[in-house]
Design a protein around this motif. Sequence first.
Motif, short mmCIF file in Angstrom:
data_model
loop_
_atom_site.label_atom_id
_atom_site.label_comp_id
_atom_site.label_asym_id
_atom_site.label_seq_id
_atom_site.Cartn_x
_atom_site.Cartn_y
_atom_site.Cartn_z
N ASP A 1 -2.91 -13.52 -4.53
CA ASP A 1 -2.55 -13.38 -3.11
C ASP A 1 -2.27 -11.92 -2.80
O ASP A 1 -1.71 -11.19 -3.64
CB ASP A 1 -1.29 -14.19 -2.77
CG ASP A 1 -1.51 -15.69 -2.88
OD1 ASP A 1 -2.69 -16.11 -2.89
OD2 ASP A 1 -0.51 -16.43 -2.99
N CYS B 1 -0.36 -9.98 3.80
CA CYS B 1 -1.23 -9.99 4.98
C CYS B 1 -1.23 -8.61 5.64
O CYS B 1 -0.19 -8.11 6.07
CB CYS B 1 -0.77 -11.04 5.97
SG CYS B 1 -1.83 -11.18 7.43
N ILE C 1 -3.61 -15.64 10.64
CA ILE C 1 -4.49 -15.34 9.51
C ILE C 1 -3.85 -15.80 8.20
O ILE C 1 -4.51 -16.40 7.34
CB ILE C 1 -4.81 -13.83 9.45
CG1 ILE C 1 -5.54 -13.38 10.71
CG2 ILE C 1 -5.63 -13.51 8.21
CD1 ILE C 1 -6.89 -14.02 10.90
N CYS C 2 -2.58 -15.53 8.02
CA CYS C 2 -1.90 -15.90 6.77
C CYS C 2 -1.14 -17.22 6.90
O CYS C 2 -0.34 -17.57 6.02
CB CYS C 2 -0.93 -14.79 6.35
SG CYS C 2 0.40 -14.47 7.53
N VAL D 1 -2.08 -13.90 1.78
CA VAL D 1 -3.45 -14.39 1.92
C VAL D 1 -4.08 -14.48 0.54
O VAL D 1 -4.07 -13.52 -0.23
CB VAL D 1 -4.30 -13.46 2.82
CG1 VAL D 1 -5.72 -13.97 2.92
CG2 VAL D 1 -3.67 -13.33 4.20
N ARG E 1 -14.83 -14.46 1.88
CA ARG E 1 -13.40 -14.57 2.17
C ARG E 1 -12.81 -13.20 2.51
O ARG E 1 -12.09 -13.05 3.50
CB ARG E 1 -12.69 -15.16 0.94
CG ARG E 1 -11.18 -15.23 1.04
CD ARG E 1 -10.74 -16.28 2.01
NE ARG E 1 -9.31 -16.54 1.91
CZ ARG E 1 -8.62 -17.26 2.79
NH1 ARG E 1 -9.25 -17.79 3.83
NH2 ARG E 1 -7.34 -17.46 2.64
N LEU F 1 -11.42 -11.71 6.24
CA LEU F 1 -10.09 -11.12 6.41
C LEU F 1 -10.19 -9.68 6.91
O LEU F 1 -9.44 -9.27 7.79
CB LEU F 1 -9.34 -11.16 5.08
CG LEU F 1 -8.99 -12.55 4.54
CD1 LEU F 1 -8.43 -12.43 3.13
CD2 LEU F 1 -7.99 -13.24 5.45
#
Length: 346
Positions: A264, A267, A277-278, A284, A318, A322
Motif C-alpha cells: 500500500d 494516497c 480514490i483511497c 491505496v 492500476r 491512480l
Amino acid sequence: MIANRVKEYIAEIQDSQVSSKEQLEAFRMRFISKKGILTELFDDLKSAAPEQRKSLGQELNTLKNLAQSKFKEFNETIQNQSEQQAAGTLDLTLPVIPHEQGSLHPLSIVKRRIIEIFERMGFNVSYGPEIEKDWYNFSALNFADNHPAREMQDTFFITKSPEETKEDVLLRTHTSNVQVRLMERQKPPIRSIMPGRVFRNEAISARAHCVFHQVEGLYIDKSVSFKDLKDTLYHFAKEMFGKDTKIRLRPSYFPFTEPSAEIDVSCFICGGSGCNICKHTGWVEIGGSGMVDPNVLENCGIDSNEYTGFAFGMGVERITMLRYGINDLRLFTENDIRFIRQFQGA
C-alpha cells in the motif's frame, strides 16, 4: 512500296514538333498505338516477298525505335515544363502544414517510468512467452494441484492434458513465468524486472479486464532480507508518486512467497486524509510482494540454504489509473483517440 513509306515516316518523325500533352497523345496514336502506322506496316510485311522480309523488317525496327525514342523524349520535355510551371506558381509565403506530435498511450508512459526507476536501482529487464506451460505458470511457483487459479473459470487454457501429467498449455496469468525461466538458466545473483501482458478469465468491467499488464521484480543473492524488499519498494514509491509518499506492507498469502505482503502507498491525491480514490482510508493498494519461497528456489535449481530473495508485482493499469485519475479500465483498450490525445507530450 513499304520501303518508301518507311522513309517518309522517318522523315515525318524527325520533323515532328510536340509541345503539349494533346500533341503528344496524337503522336502516340499515329505511330505507336495498336491502331497506328507501325502496326499497319508490320501487318503489310506479311504479304511482302520472302526475300525482302529481312531487309524490310530491319527498316521497320529502325522506324519503331525512332518513334519510341522520340515519344519518350517529347514526354520528358512536357513533364519538365509542367514541373517548372508548377514551381513558378508556388507561393512560398503560405504557412506550412502543421506537424502534429503523436501521443504515447498512458500505459506505455507509466510502464517506461517504472522500468526507468528500477533500472536506476540496478535491475535489468527480462521478457518471456505469453503462451506458457503449466510448469512455469503454476507448478514451479508452488501452486497446489487444487489451487483455484488452475480452474477453467480463472485461466485461459489452450490445451488441457490429463491431470497427472500437468502439461497444460495456457495464456500466462502473471509474468512470474519469466522469473522461473530466469532462475533456471542464470545463477545468482539475479536482479531483474519482468514487464508484460497477462491474461485472466474475468468479465470486462470498469475495474476488471481479461487482458492487462504487470511489472514483476526478482532479486536473489546471498543474505537478501525482507528489509531489502521494503527499502526497494519505498524508493520506488517515492520516485513514482512523490517524495512525501509512504508505504505499508500488510500480511497476505501468495503460493510463491513466504512471508507475503500486500503493498500500500499513502494516497497522493488527498495526502492520507481520505478521499474517494483511497476509499477514505488514506492508503491505496498497488501490488503484492514477499520473500521467495524456498520450494520455488529448489524447483528452479537454486540452493535455498545458500541463497534467499524477494519478489514483487504490480499492475500497470492500476498505477496508471491512480496517477492520472482514470476511473474506467476499459478506456485503455477502446482506442478512443480523444482519450489518447490527453497524454500528448506526457
